[in-house]
Design a protein around this motif. Structure first.
Motif, PDB file in Angstrom:
ATOM      1  N   ARG A 113     -11.278 -43.330  -7.237  1.00 54.60           N
ATOM      2  CA  ARG A 113     -12.431 -43.203  -6.348  1.00 54.60           C
ATOM      3  C   ARG A 113     -13.741 -43.212  -7.139  1.00 54.60           C
ATOM      4  NH1 ARG A 113     -10.335 -38.520  -2.097  1.00 54.60           N
ATOM      5  NH2 ARG A 113      -8.827 -39.848  -0.987  1.00 54.60           N
ATOM      6  N   ARG A 114     -13.704 -42.566  -8.312  1.00 55.60           N
ATOM      7  CA  ARG A 114     -14.909 -42.575  -9.147  1.00 55.60           C
ATOM      8  C   ARG A 114     -15.248 -43.993  -9.606  1.00 55.60           C
ATOM      9  NH1 ARG A 114     -16.276 -42.807 -14.276  1.00 55.60           N
ATOM     10  NH2 ARG A 114     -14.086 -43.031 -14.904  1.00 55.60           N
ATOM     11  N   VAL A 115     -14.207 -44.729 -10.044  1.00 56.15           N
ATOM     12  CA  VAL A 115     -14.443 -46.106 -10.491  1.00 56.15           C
ATOM     13  C   VAL A 115     -14.909 -46.976  -9.331  1.00 56.15           C
ATOM     14  CG1 VAL A 115     -13.320 -48.149 -11.460  1.00 56.15           C
ATOM     15  CG2 VAL A 115     -12.802 -45.894 -12.387  1.00 56.15           C
ATOM     16  N   ASP A 133      -5.298 -39.365 -10.652  1.00 58.35           N
ATOM     17  CA  ASP A 133      -5.449 -40.818 -10.629  1.00 58.35           C
ATOM     18  C   ASP A 133      -6.272 -41.269  -9.426  1.00 58.35           C
ATOM     19  OD1 ASP A 133      -4.550 -43.495 -11.730  1.00 58.35           O
ATOM     20  OD2 ASP A 133      -3.748 -43.644  -9.693  1.00 58.35           O
ATOM     21  N   ILE A 134      -6.040 -40.620  -8.279  1.00 57.53           N
ATOM     22  CA  ILE A 134      -6.805 -40.972  -7.076  1.00 57.53           C
ATOM     23  C   ILE A 134      -8.286 -40.649  -7.270  1.00 57.53           C
ATOM     24  CG2 ILE A 134      -7.166 -40.369  -4.646  1.00 57.53           C
ATOM     25  CD1 ILE A 134      -4.137 -40.017  -4.406  1.00 57.53           C
ATOM     26  N   LYS A 137       3.939 -31.665 -10.877  1.00 59.89           N
ATOM     27  CA  LYS A 137       3.235 -32.357 -11.952  1.00 59.89           C
ATOM     28  C   LYS A 137       2.882 -33.789 -11.540  1.00 59.89           C
ATOM     29  CE  LYS A 137       5.345 -29.731 -15.739  1.00 59.89           C
ATOM     30  NZ  LYS A 137       6.202 -29.797 -16.944  1.00 59.89           N
ATOM     31  N   SER A 138       3.842 -34.453 -10.870  1.00 57.96           N
ATOM     32  CA  SER A 138       3.577 -35.821 -10.420  1.00 57.96           C
ATOM     33  C   SER A 138       2.442 -35.857  -9.402  1.00 57.96           C
ATOM     34  CB  SER A 138       4.846 -36.429  -9.817  1.00 57.96           C
ATOM     35  OG  SER A 138       5.898 -36.478 -10.776  1.00 57.96           O
ATOM     36  N   ASN A 139       2.433 -34.875  -8.486  1.00 60.08           N
ATOM     37  CA  ASN A 139       1.364 -34.825  -7.487  1.00 60.08           C
ATOM     38  C   ASN A 139       0.006 -34.572  -8.136  1.00 60.08           C
ATOM     39  OD1 ASN A 139       3.086 -35.268  -5.334  1.00 60.08           O
ATOM     40  ND2 ASN A 139       3.495 -33.094  -5.020  1.00 60.08           N
ATOM     41  N   LEU A 140      -0.013 -33.673  -9.140  1.00 57.08           N
ATOM     42  CA  LEU A 140      -1.274 -33.412  -9.830  1.00 57.08           C
ATOM     43  C   LEU A 140      -1.765 -34.663 -10.561  1.00 57.08           C
ATOM     44  CD1 LEU A 140      -0.589 -29.846 -11.298  1.00 57.08           C
ATOM     45  CD2 LEU A 140      -2.047 -30.445  -9.368  1.00 57.08           C
ATOM     46  N   ALA A 141      -0.809 -35.354 -11.221  1.00 57.72           N
ATOM     47  CA  ALA A 141      -1.198 -36.588 -11.916  1.00 57.72           C
ATOM     48  C   ALA A 141      -1.680 -37.638 -10.927  1.00 57.72           C
ATOM     49  CB  ALA A 141      -0.005 -37.119 -12.720  1.00 57.72           C
TER      50      ALA A 141
END
Length: 243
Positions: free
Chosen positions: A165-167, A160-161, A152-156
């Motif tokens: 990257r989008r921002v 977030d990454i 779950k942490s990796n998916l979150a």
């Protein structure tokens, strides 16, 4: 052991083959114990036959206790140890009274203690094995739960990454569309042309248009009107027009 006797032998034990095997070994043990009385030997002497029976007694005694403890647990193992020990006591009293020897008495005590130690050791092994299995299951559950948390942490983190990257991409696009003038601009004191980074001189309009988003629209200020068109916008004409 007394509590086990008061509770009675569970009915489910009668359905187990191991239980009947233990009973058979116990019967054989009793037969070997009282074989001298069965064969009608009045004098309980230590002969070759008696030594063979004594060795067989030990094997049957320890085997019955070991199987009972290993297959059915501490209570039944201790129960058989007590019952078989009680069966041995009358014969031991008669035999030692006829053939008294300290070493023989000590050996009988040692065999009894070995049987008792066998019960505790096998029980300790079973308990340790169960605890190890429980710990393994608990450890597996912890590892599985931890793996789920990490997933779950990796998916979150991946989300977030991706969002970062989008921002960052949006910021790059915004910065690419914005041009600003910073630093010192070398400008000619006379003609007001500006020198670029390559050393070429260009007009103010061209330089600013190139290095910013500003666009120029041309007009004439009042002072230049007077200079360029004095006949129309001179000082006198200006006053008269103002009047």
């Amino acid at each position: 052991m007394l509590a086990y006797i008061r509770a009675g032998v569970p009915v489910k034990l009668y359905r187990k083959r191991e239980f009947w095997l233990i009973l058979l070994l116990g019967v054989l043990f009793v037969v070997t114990i009282y074989a001298d009385f069965v064969r009608g030997g009045a004098a309980l002497s230590v002969d070759e036959f008696q030594l063979t029976l004594f060795a067989l007694q030990q094997v049957l005694y320890l085997s019955a206790i070991a199987i009972a403890t290993w297959r059915f647990g501490f209570s039944l193992g201790l129960f058989f140890w007590g019952i078989m020990g009680a069966i041995t006591i009358p014969y031991s009293v008669v035999y030692l009274s006829a053939n008294w020897h300290p070493n023989l008495f000590l050996e009988m005590i040692i065999i009894g203690l070995v049987g008792l130690a066998e019960v505790f050791l096998i029980n300790a092994y079973d308990v340790g094995k169960k605890r190890l299995l429980e710990y393994q299951h608990t450890l597996e559950d912890r590892v599985q739960a931890r793996t789920i948390d990490l997933t779950k942490s990796n998916l979150a983190l991946e989300k977030d990454i991706v969002e970062r990257r989008r921002v960052e991409g949006e910021l790059r696009e915004a910065l690419a569309q914005v041009k600003t003038l910073t630093g010192l601009l070398p400008i000619c004191a006379n003609c007001k042309n500006i020198r670029d980074d390559n050393g070429y001189w260009s007009s103010v309009e061209k330089y600013i248009s190139t290095h910013s988003e500003a666009e120029f629209t041309h007009g004439i200020c009042p002072e230049c009107l007077e200079k360029l068109y004095p006949s129309y916008y001179g000082p006198g004409k200006k006053r008269s027009s103002g009047q």
